[in-house]
Scaffold this motif. Structure first.
Motif, mmCIF file in Angstrom:
data_model
loop_
_atom_site.group_PDB
_atom_site.id
_atom_site.type_symbol
_atom_site.label_atom_id
_atom_site.label_comp_id
_atom_site.label_asym_id
_atom_site.label_seq_id
_atom_site.Cartn_x
_atom_site.Cartn_y
_atom_site.Cartn_z
ATOM 1 N N GLN A 3 -36.794 5.005 -28.566
ATOM 2 C CA GLN A 3 -36.379 3.631 -28.884
ATOM 3 C C GLN A 3 -36.711 3.271 -30.336
ATOM 4 O O GLN A 3 -35.931 2.604 -31.001
ATOM 5 C CB GLN A 3 -37.086 2.667 -27.919
ATOM 6 N N GLU A 4 -37.856 3.727 -30.835
ATOM 7 C CA GLU A 4 -38.261 3.403 -32.208
ATOM 8 C C GLU A 4 -37.315 4.038 -33.229
ATOM 9 O O GLU A 4 -36.939 3.415 -34.217
ATOM 10 C CB GLU A 4 -39.701 3.871 -32.486
ATOM 11 N N LYS A 7 -34.041 2.105 -33.180
ATOM 12 C CA LYS A 7 -34.167 0.832 -33.904
ATOM 13 C C LYS A 7 -34.189 1.059 -35.411
ATOM 14 O O LYS A 7 -33.614 0.293 -36.165
ATOM 15 C CB LYS A 7 -35.422 0.091 -33.459
ATOM 16 N N SER A 11 -31.467 -0.420 -38.045
ATOM 17 C CA SER A 11 -31.899 -1.196 -39.216
ATOM 18 C C SER A 11 -31.342 -0.601 -40.507
ATOM 19 O O SER A 11 -30.871 -1.319 -41.387
ATOM 20 C CB SER A 11 -33.422 -1.246 -39.298
ATOM 21 N N SER A 66 -30.154 -8.490 -35.114
ATOM 22 C CA SER A 66 -31.268 -8.605 -34.164
ATOM 23 C C SER A 66 -30.813 -8.329 -32.731
ATOM 24 O O SER A 66 -31.543 -7.713 -31.948
ATOM 25 C CB SER A 66 -31.928 -9.983 -34.257
ATOM 26 N N LEU A 67 -29.608 -8.772 -32.377
ATOM 27 C CA LEU A 67 -29.098 -8.493 -31.030
ATOM 28 C C LEU A 67 -28.810 -7.014 -30.835
ATOM 29 O O LEU A 67 -29.058 -6.462 -29.753
ATOM 30 C CB LEU A 67 -27.842 -9.318 -30.744
ATOM 31 N N LYS A 68 -28.303 -6.375 -31.878
ATOM 32 C CA LYS A 68 -28.051 -4.941 -31.775
ATOM 33 C C LYS A 68 -29.360 -4.171 -31.626
ATOM 34 O O LYS A 68 -29.432 -3.215 -30.862
ATOM 35 C CB LYS A 68 -27.253 -4.432 -32.974
ATOM 36 N N LYS A 69 -30.383 -4.591 -32.353
ATOM 37 C CA LYS A 69 -31.678 -3.926 -32.259
ATOM 38 C C LYS A 69 -32.260 -4.024 -30.849
ATOM 39 O O LYS A 69 -32.881 -3.089 -30.368
ATOM 40 C CB LYS A 69 -32.667 -4.522 -33.256
ATOM 41 N N SER A 70 -32.047 -5.163 -30.211
ATOM 42 C CA SER A 70 -32.597 -5.360 -28.870
ATOM 43 C C SER A 70 -31.643 -4.880 -27.775
ATOM 44 O O SER A 70 -31.962 -4.968 -26.595
ATOM 45 C CB SER A 70 -32.943 -6.834 -28.653
ATOM 46 N N GLU A 72 -28.775 -6.193 -26.977
ATOM 47 C CA GLU A 72 -28.171 -7.338 -26.304
ATOM 48 C C GLU A 72 -26.826 -7.753 -26.897
ATOM 49 O O GLU A 72 -26.286 -8.783 -26.521
ATOM 50 C CB GLU A 72 -29.143 -8.515 -26.347
#
Length: 125
Positions: A3-4, A7, A11, A66-70, A72
């Protein structure tokens, strides 16, 4: 893939897309200015292109990223992002630019919506 790492990749892609967006805006503005003979029309086209591009960038940085990172970001979020872009653009258009759009392209909301879609497409390329 962890996951890291995922992300981190998302980014990095966000930063790259933002840089590309600025470059695309510059290139599109230059191209428009060479194609349009009337300087006033060229100024309007350039201003509108800049407003659309910066609005798409703002929404990407403050909402989409931010939504893509989570994980959602979905169809509902995409519609919300587009609506946010349109709202920002409409607040930045001067009455003169709105008159220009209506006189040359028709309905303002439809024109703005199409320009947002075109800008997003360019960013994805």
């Amino acid at each position: 893939m962890s996951q890291e790492v995922f992300k981190l990749i998302i980014s990095a892609l966000g930063l790259i897309l933002t840089g590309l967006a600025g470059w695309i805006t510059t290139m599109l503005t230059s191209w428009l200015n060479t194609k349009i003979k009337d300087k006033k029309m060229a100024q309007h086209a350039t201003a509108i292109t800049t407003i659309v591009m910066s609005s798409v960038q703002i929404v990407f940085q403050t909402f989409v990223d931010s939504l893509k990172k989570s994980g959602e970001f979905d169809i509902v979020a995409a519609k919300e992002a587009k609506d946010r872009c349109i709202k920002i653009i409409k607040t930045q258009l001067t009455p003169e630019l709105m008159d220009y759009i209506q006189a040359n392209f028709g309905e303002i909301e439809e024109y703005i919506s199409n320009q947002v879609e075109a800008m997003i497409y360019q960013l994805k390329k």
